[in-house]
Scaffold this active site. Structure first.
Site, short mmCIF file in Angstrom:
data_model
loop_
_atom_site.label_atom_id
_atom_site.label_comp_id
_atom_site.label_asym_id
_atom_site.label_seq_id
_atom_site.Cartn_x
_atom_site.Cartn_y
_atom_site.Cartn_z
CE LYS A 152 -6.07 27.26 -4.38
NZ LYS A 152 -4.87 27.99 -4.03
C1 LIG Z 1 -3.58 28.17 -3.26
C2 LIG Z 1 -3.47 28.72 -1.88
C3 LIG Z 1 -2.59 29.76 -1.56
C4 LIG Z 1 -1.48 30.26 -2.44
O1 LIG Z 1 -1.83 30.58 -3.68
P1 LIG Z 1 -0.78 30.52 -4.90
O2 LIG Z 1 -1.49 31.28 -5.94
O3 LIG Z 1 -0.61 29.06 -5.25
O4 LIG Z 1 0.48 31.14 -4.47
C5 LIG Z 1 -2.67 30.30 -0.27
N1 LIG Z 1 -3.52 29.83 0.64
C6 LIG Z 1 -4.34 28.80 0.38
C7 LIG Z 1 -5.26 28.34 1.44
C8 LIG Z 1 -4.33 28.21 -0.89
O5 LIG Z 1 -5.14 27.17 -1.13
#
Ligand SMILES: *Cc1c(COP(=O)(O)O)cnc(C)c1O
Length: 396
Positions: free
Chosen positions: A196
């Site tokens: 991210k």
């Molecule tokens: C990455 C992601 C999550 C979850 O995040 P984590 O930090 O990996 O638990 C939730 N929703 C979306 C759309 C994501 O891309």
């Protein structure tokens, strides 16, 4: 004549696989973490607070509540929204499973909404028809980094007394109608997983302007106890009360130090992601087999993903063949996402194929190209070269 593809024994565009997403960690980040390691607090201490303040300020929200994953952030938000057994929440079909799973954690049922073909964002025209007596929340997803139509969704929520939890795991730094996301919805959820925008290893944040929601979020991440250990220490008291059943979703100071250091670089990284996306847009303008997602004029994407849709009219290969040919060229493409209810868990709950026809059709043609802030111009050039090579070889 088309060039021989690597998958057919030709020379690959790259020797080493370019990942679709990756973090950037520099010496300043390492120093920031090391400093916490030498200090008095490893978990909930002053750095959590500093990180939360900086995060809230960055997105323009009153409160930021840090937890130890984006998934935990969705869970605390779903709980704070009051979701419980017998409730329903509307979730787009095309997202990571966590968007729907957080509804299940609360014992409630996700109701899957179809998406729009050109943006893959939740189809706001369909939301109202999915609302029942049991609906309590909407969890729209800022797919690929482009915000959903927050004004329209907030308006529906107001009329039907629903809570909007914006899953902005893709969209830290994105803008909706000139204002950064983070305070448009009742709660906005971010992830700081390494693919991210900023990385803390694992991590998530919920932002809100609502004091009561912030209190519920903070208690639920700490076993349902409303006073944390640091606050007790400050008061010189041992007494605490567990008012409800919560979890340990606390974010350690160690990771918040990394987050705080990363946050300072976010604007430059967003600009870099945007640059690469613009390069891709320009390169594919005259490649009819490749259709990037539509960008809406009142939004500014945070460009988490660069997603293309293959146009079958111009290809004699399907998505799987194009995907595998690109991997063979050294381009670490990915697919986001399988419709959530196609996973066995949801199939076993009785969700049927055909529920969201647009999402299902889109799924068959989507490919995610590499996009991250540390990519070089040469990396981006390789992606363009490989994709043009593959679609030329498979031209209909
Ligand atoms: C990455 C992601 C999550 C979850 O995040 P984590 O930090 O990996 O638990 C939730 N929703 C979306 C759309 C994501 O891309």
């Amino acid at each position: 004549m088309a060039e021989k593809l690597a998958i057919d024994g030709g020379t690959p565009v790259r020797e080493r696989m370019l990942p679709y997403g990756r973090h950037v960690v520099d010496e300043a980040d390492v120093q920031a973490v090391a400093e916490v390691l030498r200090g008095a607090w490893l978990t909930t201490g002053p750095t959590v607070e500093a990180y939360e303040q900086a995060f809230a300020e960055y997105v323009g929200a009153k409160h930021a509540v840090a937890v130890n994953s984006g998934t935990a952030a969705l869970h605390v938000a779903a709980h704070a929204a009051g979701l419980g057994p017998n409730d329903e929440a509307i979730v787009p079909a095309l997202s990571f499973v966590a968007t729907a799973n957080c509804v299940r954690y609360c014992g409630a049922a996700p109701v899957f909404a179809d998406v729009e073909e050109d943006t893959c964002l939740i189809d706001t025209d369909r939301i109202v028809s999915l609302i029942t007596e049991r609906t309590k929340a909407i969890l729209p997803v800022d797919y690929a980094g482009q915000p959903v139509d927050l004004d329209v969704i907030n308006d529906i929520a107001r009329r039907h007394d629903l809570v909007v939890i914006e899953d902005a795991a893709h969209a830290l730094g994105a803008m909706y109608r000139g204002k950064r996301i983070g305070s448009h919805a009742a709660m906005t959820v971010f992830s700081t997983h390494p693919v991210k925008h900023i990385a803390t290893g694992e991590g998530g944040v919920v932002t809100t302007d609502d004091d009561a929601l912030a209190t519920r979020l903070r208690a639920f991440r700490n076993h349902g106890i409303e006073v944390d250990a640091r606050e007790r220490e400050r008061r010189g008291d041992w007494v605490y009360d567990m008012g409800e059943l919560g979890y340990n979703y606390r974010m350690p100071d160690i990771l918040c130090a990394l987050g705080l250091s990363q946050l300072g670089k976010l604007d430059a990284w967003l600009e870099r992601r945007r640059d690469i996306a613009m390069r891709y847009d320009a390169a594919f303008r005259d490649v009819p087999a490749v259709m990037p997602l539509t960008q809406l004029p009142d939004r500014e994407s945070a460009w988490h993903l660069y997603v293309i849709r293959l146009n079958a009219e111009y290809l004699r290969a399907d998505r799987r063949q194009v995907f595998q040919a690109l991997r063979a060229e050294g381009i670490g493409v990915n697919v986001h996402y399988l419709p959530i209810y196609w996973h066995s868990y949801y199939r076993q709950m009785g969700y049927l194929k055909g529920l969201c026809p647009v999402a299902e059709a889109q799924y068959d043609r989507l490919i995610t190209l590499p996009l991250w802030a540390g990519m070089t111009d040469a990396d981006a050039g390789d992606v363009v070269q490989a994709l043009c090579k593959v679609v030329a070889a498979y031209a209909a």
